[in-house]
Design a protein around this motif. Structure first.
Motif, PDB file in Angstrom:
ATOM      1  N   LEU A  61       5.284  15.343   5.425  1.00 57.35           N
ATOM      2  CA  LEU A  61       5.339  16.696   4.874  1.00 57.35           C
ATOM      3  C   LEU A  61       6.772  17.216   4.881  1.00 57.35           C
ATOM      4  N   ARG A  62       7.504  16.981   5.962  1.00 50.66           N
ATOM      5  CA  ARG A  62       8.897  17.426   6.034  1.00 50.66           C
ATOM      6  C   ARG A  62       9.772  16.745   4.983  1.00 50.66           C
ATOM      7  N   LEU A  63       9.513  15.469   4.751  1.00 51.33           N
ATOM      8  CA  LEU A  63      10.318  14.701   3.796  1.00 51.33           C
ATOM      9  C   LEU A  63       9.964  15.007   2.336  1.00 51.33           C
ATOM     10  N   GLY A  64       8.815  15.626   2.124  1.00 53.47           N
ATOM     11  CA  GLY A  64       8.347  15.826   0.755  1.00 53.47           C
ATOM     12  C   GLY A  64       7.592  14.620   0.227  1.00 53.47           C
ATOM     13  N   LEU A  65       7.270  13.682   1.122  1.00 57.79           N
ATOM     14  CA  LEU A  65       6.490  12.512   0.722  1.00 57.79           C
ATOM     15  C   LEU A  65       5.016  12.864   0.590  1.00 57.79           C
ATOM     16  N   SER A  66       4.591  13.901   1.300  1.00 61.31           N
ATOM     17  CA  SER A  66       3.210  14.363   1.246  1.00 61.31           C
ATOM     18  C   SER A  66       3.186  15.837   0.866  1.00 61.31           C
ATOM     19  N   GLU A  67       2.115  16.224   0.188  1.00 63.77           N
ATOM     20  CA  GLU A  67       1.941  17.629  -0.186  1.00 63.77           C
ATOM     21  C   GLU A  67       1.163  18.405   0.860  1.00 63.77           C
ATOM     22  N   GLY A  68       0.487  17.688   1.745  1.00 62.23           N
ATOM     23  CA  GLY A  68      -0.276  18.398   2.756  1.00 62.23           C
ATOM     24  C   GLY A  68      -1.095  17.458   3.615  1.00 62.23           C
ATOM     25  N   THR A  69      -1.525  17.981   4.778  1.00 63.51           N
ATOM     26  CA  THR A  69      -2.386  17.237   5.689  1.00 63.51           C
ATOM     27  C   THR A  69      -3.766  17.863   5.659  1.00 63.51           C
ATOM     28  N   LEU A  70      -4.759  17.070   5.359  1.00 62.14           N
ATOM     29  CA  LEU A  70      -6.116  17.575   5.276  1.00 62.14           C
ATOM     30  C   LEU A  70      -6.668  17.789   6.673  1.00 62.14           C
ATOM     31  N   SER A  71      -7.690  18.618   6.787  1.00 60.51           N
ATOM     32  CA  SER A  71      -8.260  18.898   8.100  1.00 60.51           C
ATOM     33  C   SER A  71      -9.280  17.852   8.509  1.00 60.51           C
ATOM     34  N   SER A  72      -9.891  17.198   7.537  1.00 61.18           N
ATOM     35  CA  SER A  72     -10.943  16.232   7.834  1.00 61.18           C
ATOM     36  C   SER A  72     -10.404  14.803   7.830  1.00 61.18           C
ATOM     37  N   SER A  73     -10.955  13.970   8.727  1.00 63.03           N
ATOM     38  CA  SER A  73     -10.577  12.564   8.785  1.00 63.03           C
ATOM     39  C   SER A  73     -11.658  11.649   8.222  1.00 63.03           C
TER      40      SER A  73
ATOM     41  N   GLY B 187       0.819  -1.214   0.000  1.00 62.75           N
ATOM     42  CA  GLY B 187       0.000   0.000   0.000  1.00 62.75           C
ATOM     43  C   GLY B 187       0.845   1.252   0.000  1.00 62.75           C
ATOM     44  N   ALA B 188       1.966   1.209   0.723  1.00 65.17           N
ATOM     45  CA  ALA B 188       2.906   2.331   0.699  1.00 65.17           C
ATOM     46  C   ALA B 188       3.505   2.483  -0.700  1.00 65.17           C
ATOM     47  N   GLU B 189       3.809   1.358  -1.333  1.00 70.93           N
ATOM     48  CA  GLU B 189       4.334   1.410  -2.701  1.00 70.93           C
ATOM     49  C   GLU B 189       3.315   2.026  -3.655  1.00 70.93           C
ATOM     50  N   LEU B 190       2.053   1.697  -3.456  1.00 69.34           N
ATOM     51  CA  LEU B 190       0.995   2.247  -4.305  1.00 69.34           C
ATOM     52  C   LEU B 190       0.962   3.772  -4.222  1.00 69.34           C
ATOM     53  N   THR B 191       1.177   4.335  -3.028  1.00 65.75           N
ATOM     54  CA  THR B 191       1.148   5.797  -2.904  1.00 65.75           C
ATOM     55  C   THR B 191       2.226   6.455  -3.757  1.00 65.75           C
ATOM     56  N   THR B 192       3.366   5.768  -3.926  1.00 65.23           N
ATOM     57  CA  THR B 192       4.469   6.364  -4.688  1.00 65.23           C
ATOM     58  C   THR B 192       4.214   6.368  -6.189  1.00 65.23           C
ATOM     59  N   ALA B 193       3.209   5.602  -6.636  1.00 64.33           N
ATOM     60  CA  ALA B 193       2.878   5.573  -8.062  1.00 64.33           C
ATOM     61  C   ALA B 193       1.979   6.737  -8.449  1.00 64.33           C
ATOM     62  N   CYS B 194       1.577   7.541  -7.462  1.00 69.87           N
ATOM     63  CA  CYS B 194       0.761   8.723  -7.734  1.00 69.87           C
ATOM     64  C   CYS B 194       1.661   9.959  -7.782  1.00 69.87           C
ATOM     65  N   ASP B 195       1.189  10.993  -8.443  1.00 69.89           N
ATOM     66  CA  ASP B 195       1.971  12.226  -8.555  1.00 69.89           C
ATOM     67  C   ASP B 195       2.088  12.928  -7.204  1.00 69.89           C
ATOM     68  N   PHE B 196       1.020  12.901  -6.439  1.00 65.23           N
ATOM     69  CA  PHE B 196       0.982  13.594  -5.159  1.00 65.23           C
ATOM     70  C   PHE B 196       0.351  12.691  -4.098  1.00 65.23           C
ATOM     71  N   ARG B 197       0.629  13.020  -2.840  1.00 64.37           N
ATOM     72  CA  ARG B 197       0.035  12.321  -1.718  1.00 64.37           C
ATOM     73  C   ARG B 197      -0.525  13.351  -0.734  1.00 64.37           C
ATOM     74  N   LEU B 198      -1.768  13.153  -0.333  1.00 65.62           N
ATOM     75  CA  LEU B 198      -2.392  13.952   0.711  1.00 65.62           C
ATOM     76  C   LEU B 198      -2.773  13.006   1.840  1.00 65.62           C
ATOM     77  N   MET B 199      -2.548  13.434   3.082  1.00 62.92           N
ATOM     78  CA  MET B 199      -2.807  12.564   4.224  1.00 62.92           C
ATOM     79  C   MET B 199      -3.831  13.192   5.157  1.00 62.92           C
ATOM     80  N   THR B 200      -4.598  12.350   5.804  1.00 62.50           N
ATOM     81  CA  THR B 200      -5.559  12.826   6.792  1.00 62.50           C
ATOM     82  C   THR B 200      -4.940  12.712   8.180  1.00 62.50           C
ATOM     83  N   PRO B 201      -5.445  13.446   9.164  1.00 61.65           N
ATOM     84  CA  PRO B 201      -4.904  13.349  10.527  1.00 61.65           C
ATOM     85  C   PRO B 201      -4.944  11.903  11.033  1.00 61.65           C
ATOM     86  N   GLY B 202      -3.844  11.466  11.641  1.00 62.63           N
ATOM     87  CA  GLY B 202      -3.784  10.119  12.185  1.00 62.63           C
ATOM     88  C   GLY B 202      -3.419   9.034  11.192  1.00 62.63           C
TER      89      GLY B 202
END
Length: 225
Positions: free
Chosen positions: A143-155, A81-96
């Motif tokens: 976010l610090r590593l550049g693995l994510s473009e941002g953290t969303l406010s909603s979960s 599943g982590a590998e799948l995220t890298t096949a996308c152009d961007f990654r956005l993460m939710t809290p937690g």
């Protein structure tokens, strides 16, 4: 699920008017990776290599789609599943949520192209840490590593999807032919030697120069602020 993913990628390859793509999981899990019972059933080397080649091909095709893609990580993205995220152009993460390359704990390394793509996203030093440490990467660290473009406010599912759609819309605004052309030249620049990338850029440029979007922009006499 691997077969279904391949089928969806084939559908997307034939979607000629598409501009954007959001990949997300169901409920509170983005993707937990390989099912352990299935792994045991194909634990011999030949079957493992066939699975590896199948998923490398599928995720590479996903990465090369002329669509701007987002992995909407809600909950856990583990192993495959982590590998799948890298096949996308961007990654956005939710809290937690978390991304974690747990392959080491299974006596493995990524085999679906995740290591090669991770190096290109965060650099070899950070990639080595994440893979050798099987580190849990929360939204702040991603976010610090550049693995994510941002953290969303909603979960929750609907709220996070709406946020992801709004985030994606800033990059997919405009004619599909132009957005798809942008993705194609970026893909070429990332993957091809310079001369080949330049040829691809020239060829793609030729498909939009003098086209409807170009002529409409000229007619508007649009000024850039």
């Amino acid at each position: 699920m691997m077969l279904e993913l391949q089928e969806r990628v084939t559908e997307l390859e034939n979607w000629k008017d598409g501009k954007g793509l959001i990949i997300r999981g169901a409920g509170k899990t983005f993707c937990s990776g390989s099912d352990l019972n299935a792994v045991k059933a194909i634990s011999n080397s030949k079957d493992g290599m066939n699975m590896c080649m199948f998923m490398q091909n599928t995720l590479t095709r996903l990465m090369r789609l002329p669509l701007i893609s987002i992995a909407l990580v809600q909950g856990k993205a583990l192993g495959g599943g982590a590998e799948l995220t890298t096949a996308c152009d961007f990654r956005l993460m939710t809290p937690g949520s978390e991304i974690r390359f747990v392959h080491k704990h299974m006596g493995l390394v990524p085999g679906w192209g995740g290591a090669a793509r991770l190096v290109r996203i965060v650099g070899s030093r950070a990639a080595l840490q994440l893979l050798s440490g099987a580190d849990q990467v929360d939204p702040e660290r991603a976010l610090r590593l550049g693995l994510s473009e941002g953290t969303l406010s909603s979960s929750d599912e609907s709220g996070s999807l709406e946020e992801a759609q709004a985030w994606l819309s800033q990059y997919t605004e405009g004619p599909a032919i132009v957005i798809r052309a942008v993705k194609k030249v970026v893909t070429a620049g990332r993957e091809l030697p310079l001369e080949a990338a330049l040829r691809t850029e020239r060829d793609v440029f030729g498909t939009v120069w003098g086209g409807p979007a170009n002529l409409e922009a000229l007619a508007r006499r649009q000024k850039h602020k």
